[in-house]
Design a protein around this motif. Structure first.
Motif, PDB file in Angstrom:
ATOM      1  N   GLN A  50      50.449 -14.405  19.853  1.00 25.70           N
ATOM      2  CA  GLN A  50      50.983 -15.682  20.341  1.00 25.70           C
ATOM      3  C   GLN A  50      52.060 -15.449  21.391  1.00 25.70           C
ATOM      4  O   GLN A  50      52.084 -16.113  22.425  1.00 25.70           O
ATOM      5  CB  GLN A  50      51.541 -16.505  19.173  1.00 25.70           C
ATOM      6  N   ALA A  51      52.938 -14.490  21.154  1.00 26.19           N
ATOM      7  CA  ALA A  51      53.991 -14.168  22.122  1.00 26.19           C
ATOM      8  C   ALA A  51      53.375 -13.702  23.442  1.00 26.19           C
ATOM      9  O   ALA A  51      53.831 -14.082  24.524  1.00 26.19           O
ATOM     10  CB  ALA A  51      54.925 -13.097  21.561  1.00 26.19           C
ATOM     11  N   HIS A  52      52.337 -12.908  23.347  1.00 24.40           N
ATOM     12  CA  HIS A  52      51.656 -12.426  24.552  1.00 24.40           C
ATOM     13  C   HIS A  52      51.083 -13.604  25.345  1.00 24.40           C
ATOM     14  O   HIS A  52      51.253 -13.687  26.563  1.00 24.40           O
ATOM     15  CB  HIS A  52      50.548 -11.441  24.175  1.00 24.40           C
ATOM     16  N   HIS A  53      50.412 -14.518  24.643  1.00 21.79           N
ATOM     17  CA  HIS A  53      49.817 -15.686  25.306  1.00 21.79           C
ATOM     18  C   HIS A  53      50.877 -16.584  25.928  1.00 21.79           C
ATOM     19  O   HIS A  53      50.631 -17.222  26.956  1.00 21.79           O
ATOM     20  CB  HIS A  53      48.941 -16.483  24.336  1.00 21.79           C
ATOM     21  N   LEU A  54      52.040 -16.631  25.312  1.00 20.04           N
ATOM     22  CA  LEU A  54      53.131 -17.457  25.833  1.00 20.04           C
ATOM     23  C   LEU A  54      53.994 -16.695  26.836  1.00 20.04           C
ATOM     24  O   LEU A  54      54.999 -17.211  27.306  1.00 20.04           O
ATOM     25  CB  LEU A  54      53.995 -17.966  24.668  1.00 20.04           C
ATOM     26  N   GLN A  55      53.599 -15.463  27.118  1.00 25.03           N
ATOM     27  CA  GLN A  55      54.302 -14.610  28.072  1.00 25.03           C
ATOM     28  C   GLN A  55      55.765 -14.371  27.678  1.00 25.03           C
ATOM     29  O   GLN A  55      56.672 -14.404  28.497  1.00 25.03           O
ATOM     30  CB  GLN A  55      54.204 -15.184  29.491  1.00 25.03           C
ATOM     31  N   VAL A  56      55.951 -14.141  26.385  1.00 24.43           N
ATOM     32  CA  VAL A  56      57.266 -13.776  25.858  1.00 24.43           C
ATOM     33  C   VAL A  56      57.291 -12.255  25.776  1.00 24.43           C
ATOM     34  O   VAL A  56      56.459 -11.653  25.085  1.00 24.43           O
ATOM     35  CB  VAL A  56      57.519 -14.409  24.468  1.00 24.43           C
ATOM     36  N   ASP A  60      62.615 -10.224  24.342  1.00 23.88           N
ATOM     37  CA  ASP A  60      62.875 -11.596  23.893  1.00 23.88           C
ATOM     38  C   ASP A  60      62.241 -11.865  22.529  1.00 23.88           C
ATOM     39  O   ASP A  60      62.810 -12.560  21.690  1.00 23.88           O
ATOM     40  CB  ASP A  60      62.353 -12.610  24.916  1.00 23.88           C
ATOM     41  N   PHE A  61      61.060 -11.294  22.310  1.00 24.91           N
ATOM     42  CA  PHE A  61      60.376 -11.470  21.027  1.00 24.91           C
ATOM     43  C   PHE A  61      61.209 -10.873  19.894  1.00 24.91           C
ATOM     44  O   PHE A  61      61.457 -11.519  18.870  1.00 24.91           O
ATOM     45  CB  PHE A  61      58.988 -10.813  21.074  1.00 24.91           C
TER      46      PHE A  61
END
Length: 80
Positions: A50-56, A60-61
């Motif tokens: 999910q973080a990857h898809h949201l470009q986090v 930051d993650f």
């Protein structure tokens, strides 16, 4: 029935004592440590995706994870 007992034992819910029978384990969780860690790893994997898809980014993650852990700890302390 035997299959159900075998599954409960593999998850750490019960333990079988030869000649005595099956007993519920005294764990605080119905699952063995390995099962709990696998379940958590699956959730972490989903959060990473999910973080990857949201470009986090990683930094930051991880910062967000630490903030959430602190929030959880603070809330748990308040309940005591």
């Amino acid at each position: 029935m035997a299959k159900a007992y075998a599954e409960l034992e593999s998850q750490g819910v019960i333990e079988t004592i030869a000649g005595k029978g099956c007993f519920v384990t005294e764990n605080n969780s119905p699952f063995k440590k390995e099962v709990r860690q696998k379940m958590l790893a699956d959730d972490i994997d989903a959060a990473v995706v999910q973080a990857h898809h949201l470009q986090v980014g990683e930094e930051d993650f991880l910062k967000l994870v630490k903030e959430r852990l602190e929030t959880f700890k603070t809330n748990a302390d308040k309940k005591q």
